[in-house]
Design an enzyme around this catalytic site. Sequence first.
Site, PDB file in Angstrom:
ATOM      1  N   ARG A  97       0.850  -1.193   0.000  1.00  0.00           N
ATOM      2  CA  ARG A  97       0.000   0.000   0.000  1.00  0.00           C
ATOM      3  C   ARG A  97       0.887   1.245   0.000  1.00  0.00           C
ATOM      4  O   ARG A  97       1.071   1.898   1.028  1.00  0.00           O
ATOM      5  CB  ARG A  97      -0.918  -0.020   1.214  1.00  0.00           C
ATOM      6  N   ASP A 107       2.484   4.956  -0.446  1.00  0.00           N
ATOM      7  CA  ASP A 107       1.970   6.255  -0.028  1.00  0.00           C
ATOM      8  C   ASP A 107       1.790   7.193  -1.211  1.00  0.00           C
ATOM      9  O   ASP A 107       2.248   6.927  -2.327  1.00  0.00           O
ATOM     10  CB  ASP A 107       2.938   6.899   0.976  1.00  0.00           C
ATOM     11  N   ARG A 126      11.758   5.045   3.545  1.00  0.00           N
ATOM     12  CA  ARG A 126      12.015   6.484   3.517  1.00  0.00           C
ATOM     13  C   ARG A 126      12.781   6.940   4.764  1.00  0.00           C
ATOM     14  O   ARG A 126      13.601   7.870   4.686  1.00  0.00           O
ATOM     15  CB  ARG A 126      10.698   7.240   3.391  1.00  0.00           C
TER      16      ARG A 126
END
Length: 275
Positions: free
Chosen positions: A65, A67, A227
């Site tokens: 999923r 972002d 990230r």
Amino acid sequence: MASENSDKMTSELHTTRRILLRVAYDGTNYHGWQVQPNAKTIEGELNRVLTQLTGEKIQVTGASRTDAGVHALGNVAVFDTASKIPAEKFSYALNQRLPEDIVIQSSLQVADDFHPRHCDCCKTYEYDILNRTFPLPAYRNTAYFLYGDLDLDAMRRACQAFPGEHDFASFCAAGAQVQTTVRTIYSLEVLEQPLAVTERGVSSQRSPERLLTIRVRGNGFLYNMVRIIAGTLVEVGRGHIRPEEVEGIIAACDRAKAGPTAPARGLRLVEIKYD
């Protein structure tokens, strides 16, 4: 009559197939993968077009999923259908109807119990950093622009702390709903690609002039994990974190100890391989 109805229901159940899609997309104009009210998402577009194509109410299940602003070369989604369209033809049919920034790379039939998030797999993510004096418009949606020197050797030494099974709570964004923050990273590396930038026919002497790619492979990743790893490695490259400190940051299981979360635009899901 009851027996006939039962036989009919059984027959209908047997005609339902599970189809796997490998999906590439530019996530710039989307609010991530997952369906959201009043927002354009990758999952929402797939559901919409598949419902139109099959005449059924289709809801896909995705493997990752991603972002808002994150890209993919090979995310995986599955859906169930009673349509007679051959499995391998779904990719062609969907690509004629989807927006140009979403492209199905392949489609095939899988086992009825296959679930893209519950099967053992290896996921590969890459994070691009444009490291030079000025931005380049071609990279504005696909790389994190950073001016200033980054110590590439230090970043590579820091990478050595990550492979293996660890509790990566230090690299998980707040609010993540997971049963465990333990994950296994198979490899983490920083690659360098020099940029051939010229000015009036003369190669630019400004330093640096390169595209850095952080490539990580693992069995799964926490919310914003890649990230945060990228942001931490950038802090190492800037000299704000020493490479030998990273092992302690992992062991601390404290989000405050790790670096910042790097912007979404530099991240792409490269592939998902299933055992």
